[in-house]
Design an enzyme around this catalytic site. Structure first.
Site, short mmCIF file in Angstrom:
data_model
loop_
_atom_site.label_atom_id
_atom_site.label_comp_id
_atom_site.label_asym_id
_atom_site.label_seq_id
_atom_site.Cartn_x
_atom_site.Cartn_y
_atom_site.Cartn_z
N ASP A 24 49.17 39.03 35.90
CA ASP A 24 48.38 39.41 34.73
C ASP A 24 49.24 40.28 33.81
O ASP A 24 49.64 41.38 34.19
CB ASP A 24 47.12 40.15 35.16
CG ASP A 24 46.09 40.27 34.05
OD1 ASP A 24 46.49 40.34 32.88
OD2 ASP A 24 44.89 40.31 34.36
N SER B 33 37.95 42.22 32.53
CA SER B 33 38.82 43.02 31.69
C SER B 33 38.10 44.28 31.20
O SER B 33 37.64 45.08 32.02
CB SER B 33 39.36 42.15 30.55
OG SER B 33 40.48 42.74 29.94
N HIS C 252 45.64 36.42 33.30
CA HIS C 252 44.45 37.11 32.82
C HIS C 252 43.30 36.12 32.62
O HIS C 252 43.00 35.68 31.50
CB HIS C 252 44.78 37.82 31.50
CG HIS C 252 43.80 38.89 31.12
ND1 HIS C 252 43.54 39.99 31.91
CD2 HIS C 252 43.01 39.02 30.02
CE1 HIS C 252 42.65 40.76 31.31
NE2 HIS C 252 42.31 40.19 30.16
#
Length: 229
Positions: free
Chosen positions: A168, A110, A195
């Site tokens: 996601d 991320s 995610h």
């Protein structure tokens, strides 16, 4: 003849996580890579005001971030005019590489993957502070801040594996694909989930195939036909 050591990857966690939390959440990945690669996670330099995190359910360590798009907050899609904290984040990576190393590559998740991509850009231009040969970028994205545009002005010539979640909802798949296109020969693997760091059979094969191109301490990839997985 000495036995070759596993590759060592410096792991950069996501926004509102911590090194310890990321270590806990990557247990399945560490098991899948056992004998081939070791992951070493550490904390981002900035505390996130107000607590909370991308995924609920963790306690313990206070949430941290690598940089902010506005005071005390971060949004990946925000074109921040005055982002704060990136210099400290790059310095933290530099210090971790020096103090916890040696390392062969990076693993980023991320916001950590976005930062790892910036480190790759600097390394590809010969920056000696970041002696890494490759990166695995999970749910990464291109920073929208104009102040960070210099990282993407030329294709980044460092080997990367990009892991993209088709469902996601935090970092949408097109954002991760945009980051992959910033590299010269990106390898891309997708998964149907959201995610998180996936470790299904196709992704495990992609990790091992990609890491198999490198040798510990060598700093060079073996010739390979990179492309989409």
């Amino acid at each position: 003849m000495l036995e070759e050591r596993p590759l060592r990857l410096l792991a950069l966690h996501g926004y509102r996580q911590s090194g310890r939390r990321f270590h806990q959440r990557t247990g399945a990945l560490r098991k899948a890579l056992r004998g081939r690669a070791e992951l070493v996670a550490f904390d981002a330099p900035h505390l996130v005001p107000g607590g909370g995190e991308e995924d609920t359910g963790d306690g313990g360590d206070p949430p941290r971030g690598w940089w902010f798009s506005r005071p005390g907050a971060f949004e990946a899609r925000e074109a921040a005019e005055e982002p704060a904290g990136l210099d400290e984040a790059l310095r933290a990576v530099e210090e971790a590489l020096a103090e916890l190393g040696p390392f062969d590559g990076l693993l980023g998740f991320s916001q950590g993957a976005a930062l790892a991509a910036m480190v790759c850009a600097l390394r590809a231009r010969g920056d000696p502070r970041f002696p890494v040969a490759f990166a695995v970028l999970v749910a990464g994205f291109v920073s929208r801040s104009p102040a960070h545009g210099s990282f993407y002005r030329e294709p980044i010539a460092l080997p990367t594996l990009h892991v993209v979640g088709e469902a996601d909802a935090v970092i949408a798949a097109p954002l991760s694909m945009e980051l992959a296109r910033s590299f010269v020969e990106p390898v891309v693997v997708t998964h149907p989930g959201g995610h998180f760091v996936p470790v299904g059979a196709p992704q495990k094969k992609a990790y091992l195939d990609f890491l198999g191109r490198f040798r510990a301490g060598q700093g060079q990839a073996e010739p390979s036909g990179a492309g989409a997985v």
